[in-house]
Design a protein around this motif. Structure first.
Motif, mmCIF file in Angstrom:
data_model
loop_
_atom_site.group_PDB
_atom_site.id
_atom_site.type_symbol
_atom_site.label_atom_id
_atom_site.label_comp_id
_atom_site.label_asym_id
_atom_site.label_seq_id
_atom_site.Cartn_x
_atom_site.Cartn_y
_atom_site.Cartn_z
ATOM 1 N N UNK A 1 0.854 -1.178 0.000
ATOM 2 C CA UNK A 1 0.000 0.000 0.000
ATOM 3 C C UNK A 1 0.893 1.232 0.000
ATOM 4 N N UNK A 2 0.336 2.378 -0.355
ATOM 5 C CA UNK A 2 1.096 3.612 -0.417
ATOM 6 C C UNK A 2 0.894 4.447 0.834
ATOM 7 N N UNK A 3 1.941 5.169 1.215
ATOM 8 C CA UNK A 3 1.866 6.045 2.376
ATOM 9 C C UNK A 3 2.461 7.400 2.031
ATOM 10 N N UNK A 4 1.715 8.440 2.364
ATOM 11 C CA UNK A 4 2.204 9.813 2.264
ATOM 12 C C UNK A 4 2.468 10.276 3.686
ATOM 13 N N UNK A 5 3.727 10.572 3.993
ATOM 14 C CA UNK A 5 4.103 10.979 5.348
ATOM 15 C C UNK A 5 4.616 12.417 5.296
ATOM 16 N N UNK A 6 4.050 13.273 6.138
ATOM 17 C CA UNK A 6 4.332 14.699 6.088
ATOM 18 C C UNK A 6 5.174 15.110 7.293
ATOM 19 N N UNK A 7 6.289 15.746 7.013
ATOM 20 C CA UNK A 7 7.139 16.342 8.045
ATOM 21 C C UNK A 7 6.831 17.836 8.047
ATOM 22 N N UNK A 8 5.863 18.250 8.862
ATOM 23 C CA UNK A 8 5.451 19.649 8.857
ATOM 24 C C UNK A 8 6.569 20.587 9.296
#
Length: 351
Positions: free
Chosen positions: A313-320
């Motif tokens: 599966x795909x994951x979008x991980x955000x480092x704000x």
């Protein structure tokens, strides 16, 4: 569908939906850090990958199309039965209980392989889609054509916009290849007919309105691949004028932070395309919850690395704080097998 079958469908769907966020819920000030996406789920096959997603605990999950496979020849009864079977899968039901989610369709839950605007049962298929995914009675998708949708998450400065496109309802017929099964032209070939459309006039107007809304990161979800080159299956590149129109719309609206998400292909891959775009367009394709194209060896002139052909599966991980986003393809063990890090500053129009 008999009255007994209909009661079974409604009962199983309601049970799986209990406790889930309704469309529109979860918006506002809730900050997103991890967003999952997956596509191509055959309701008749084992689905252990949902346990991997549950362990990673994304704040939002996007069901990216082909969420069930309607048996052919199509009837609405067969589609509803496919939904009923899927709703009863324990891992799937737990995931829908556990986290907010959004969904689009692709051809197999739309109801016709590679189908577009010509599909004669699309209204009935849409009603089944909205029923299964728990759309409330006042959902705007009930009063307009197609199932496109958009939502905003998070406060200013950390706002994510998810724009879910419908690339089936309005789409014009593809141009059939003249060299079937030849690499790069397997089923279809590019068609520059200006009358052909991917989204239809109403959805194009809506998309432009959405792109003008303030957001720091925009996830633009398409059932079929957008920037991908090198194959002759379904993709936006089969309508090159429409793909350029998408790039031009992003430029005209000055929409920063656009990242593309797609499914359909039974592989996972990451792509990057800068030609004709206001800034580099990155695309994460995640397609293979229950089955993948294990021996895929297609060309990938704008692909970043090799395709991934195991279940994923795909994951979008955000480092704000760091103003970066990471695109990942995660295998069934939860290990990131493909990764691309992107600075927010890269997702801005060149001056």
């Amino acid at each position: 569908m008999s009255s007994v079958d209909r009661r079974q469908f409604l009962g199983l769907a309601a049970a799986a939906l209990a406790g889930c966020a309704a469309p529109g819920a979860g918006q506002g000030e809730r900050e997103l850090v991890r967003i999952g996406i997956g596509s191509c789920t055959n309701q008749a096959q084992p689905q252990p990958l949902w346990n991997t997603v549950l362990a990673d605990r994304p704040g939002l999950f996007i069901f990216g199309g082909d969420n069930v496979y309607a048996p052919q020849p199509f009837t609405i009864a067969k589609l509803k039965q496919a939904y009923a079977v899927e709703a009863a899968v324990p891992e799937f039901a737990r995931l829908r209980h556990a986290m907010p989610h959004m969904a689009i369709w692709d051809d197999h839950d739309y109801g016709k392989n590679d189908g577009g605007a010509e599909f004669e049962h699309k209204q009935a298929s849409k009603e089944a889609f909205l029923e299964f995914w728990g759309a409330p009675a006042d959902d705007t998708r009930r009063t307009r054509e197609g199932i496109y949708d958009a939502r905003l998450f998070g406060p200013p400065g950390r706002r994510v916009q998810v724009i879910a496109l419908d690339t089936r309802w309005f789409r014009s017929p593809w141009k059939i290849t003249d060299v079937r099964d030849q690499p790069g032209r397997e089923r279809y070939q590019p068609d520059s007919d200006p009358a052909k459309t991917m989204l239809g006039a109403a959805q194009w107007r809506w998309l432009e309105e959405q792109l003008r809304q303030p957001a720091d990161l925009r996830l633009l979800v398409s059932g079929v691949q957008v920037v991908t080159e090198g194959h002759g299956w379904e993709r936006w590149g089969n309508f090159p004028l429409e793909r350029q129109r998408l790039f031009d719309t992003i430029a005209r609206t000055r929409a920063e932070g656009v990242v593309l998400l797609s499914g359909d292909r039974h592989i996972g891959a990451i792509y990057r395309e800068a030609q004709g775009a206001p800034y580099p367009m990155y695309e994460l394709t995640s397609s293979g919850v229950t089955h993948t194209w294990l021996d895929n060896k297609e060309a990938g002139p704008n692909r970043v690395g090799d395709p991934f052909t195991e279940l994923h599966y795909g994951l979008v991980e955000i480092d704000w704080p760091g103003r970066r986003v990471s695109l990942q393809l995660k295998d069934i063990r939860g290990e990131a097998r493909r990764t691309q890090s992107i600075a927010f500053d890269e997702l801005k129009a060149r001056t």
